[in-house]
Design a protein around this motif. Structure first.
Motif, mmCIF file in Angstrom:
data_model
loop_
_atom_site.group_PDB
_atom_site.id
_atom_site.type_symbol
_atom_site.label_atom_id
_atom_site.label_comp_id
_atom_site.label_asym_id
_atom_site.label_seq_id
_atom_site.Cartn_x
_atom_site.Cartn_y
_atom_site.Cartn_z
ATOM 1 N N MET A 1 0.823 -1.287 -0.153
ATOM 2 C CA MET A 1 0.095 -0.220 -0.022
ATOM 3 C C MET A 1 0.933 1.162 0.173
ATOM 4 O O MET A 1 1.704 1.260 0.738
ATOM 5 N N SER A 2 0.726 2.108 -0.756
ATOM 6 C CA SER A 2 1.492 3.306 -0.946
ATOM 7 C C SER A 2 0.834 4.426 -0.098
ATOM 8 O O SER A 2 -0.550 4.647 -0.094
ATOM 9 N N ILE A 3 2.021 5.197 0.318
ATOM 10 C CA ILE A 3 1.433 6.361 0.829
ATOM 11 C C ILE A 3 1.057 7.665 -0.155
ATOM 12 O O ILE A 3 2.112 7.787 -0.772
ATOM 13 N N VAL A 4 0.000 8.365 0.209
ATOM 14 C CA VAL A 4 -0.227 9.600 -0.613
ATOM 15 C C VAL A 4 0.891 10.671 -0.255
ATOM 16 O O VAL A 4 0.770 11.009 0.837
ATOM 17 N N PRO A 5 1.622 11.340 -1.007
ATOM 18 C CA PRO A 5 2.385 12.400 -0.806
ATOM 19 C C PRO A 5 1.898 13.761 -0.421
ATOM 20 O O PRO A 5 0.477 13.773 -0.677
ATOM 21 N N ILE A 6 2.519 14.287 0.595
ATOM 22 C CA ILE A 6 1.792 15.347 1.136
ATOM 23 C C ILE A 6 1.367 16.545 0.106
ATOM 24 O O ILE A 6 0.133 17.268 0.217
ATOM 25 N N TRP A 7 1.969 16.805 -1.007
ATOM 26 C CA TRP A 7 1.657 17.677 -1.968
ATOM 27 C C TRP A 7 0.333 17.414 -2.910
ATOM 28 O O TRP A 7 -0.142 18.387 -3.325
ATOM 29 N N VAL A 8 -0.024 16.154 -2.656
ATOM 30 C CA VAL A 8 -1.159 15.704 -3.306
ATOM 31 C C VAL A 8 -2.410 16.370 -2.298
ATOM 32 O O VAL A 8 -3.189 16.828 -2.850
ATOM 33 N N TRP A 9 -2.196 16.203 -1.134
ATOM 34 C CA TRP A 9 -3.291 16.720 -0.381
ATOM 35 C C TRP A 9 -3.340 18.223 -0.378
ATOM 36 O O TRP A 9 -4.196 18.805 -0.198
ATOM 37 N N VAL A 10 -2.120 18.611 -0.131
ATOM 38 C CA VAL A 10 -2.118 20.376 -0.322
ATOM 39 C C VAL A 10 -2.601 20.949 -1.587
ATOM 40 O O VAL A 10 -3.562 21.864 -1.715
ATOM 41 N N GLY A 11 -2.390 20.018 -2.782
ATOM 42 C CA GLY A 11 -3.073 20.556 -4.054
ATOM 43 C C GLY A 11 -4.519 20.317 -3.993
ATOM 44 O O GLY A 11 -5.323 21.138 -4.615
ATOM 45 N N LEU A 12 -5.121 19.219 -3.393
ATOM 46 C CA LEU A 12 -6.539 18.972 -3.440
ATOM 47 C C LEU A 12 -7.302 20.073 -2.198
ATOM 48 O O LEU A 12 -8.341 20.733 -2.641
ATOM 49 N N LEU A 13 -6.342 20.622 -1.460
ATOM 50 C CA LEU A 13 -7.050 21.687 -0.469
ATOM 51 C C LEU A 13 -7.149 22.833 -1.100
ATOM 52 O O LEU A 13 -7.888 23.804 -1.009
#
Length: 154
Positions: A1-13
């Protein structure tokens, strides 16, 4: 299982925040799905009215100030400003319809008294006020009839 990078969450926000801001300014999905330029301008106008309503209500005296203390009468008094909340806004071919909930001391007659001032504040030709149901006031800004002229070139 891969961990989603923080920049993906920042981009979604950031995307969600941009979506809220764009919709608040009147450029949401409804705006871009509409092909009629008059309806688009009405959508932008409705967004401006919704955005500036608390300030307009306070300036025109459509706000009620309530001062309360605690039950025992001790402690500092608290002051609350009650502004009739806009519970709905609808744009159609004939104009913009807003629905307001009444608050203590502010009703349909107060809206009717301030109708010309509301029209000036909202930069519309006229404002029509009526009580739709008990506890609700409907304010309508009818759009002027569109006059179209055609010229035939020989």
């Amino acid at each position: 299982m891969s961990i989603v990078p923080i920049w993906v969450w920042v981009g979604l926000l950031a995307g969600a925040l941009a979506w809220v801001v764009v919709d608040r300014l009147g450029f949401g999905v409804t705006y871009w799905a509409t092909r009629d330029p008059l309806r688009r301008s009405a959508i932008r106008e409705a967004a401006r009215i919704r955005r500036t309503w608390p300030r307009t209500a306070h300036a025109l005296g459509l706000a009620h100030t309530v001062t309360t203390t605690d039950r025992r009468g001790r402690g500092p008094a608290t002051t609350k400003v009650l502004i009739p909340p806009m519970v709905g806004i609808r744009v159609d071919q004939a104009g913009i319809t807003m629905e307001f909930a009444t608050v203590l001391g502010i009703g349909a007659d107060d809206f009717s008294r301030q109708a010309t001032h509301l029209a000036n504040a909202w930069k519309v030709a006229e404002v029509v006020v009526r009580q739709s149901t008990p506890g609700r006031v409907q304010v309508r800004t009818p759009r002027p009839a569109q006059i179209t002229t055609y010229s035939v070139k020989p």
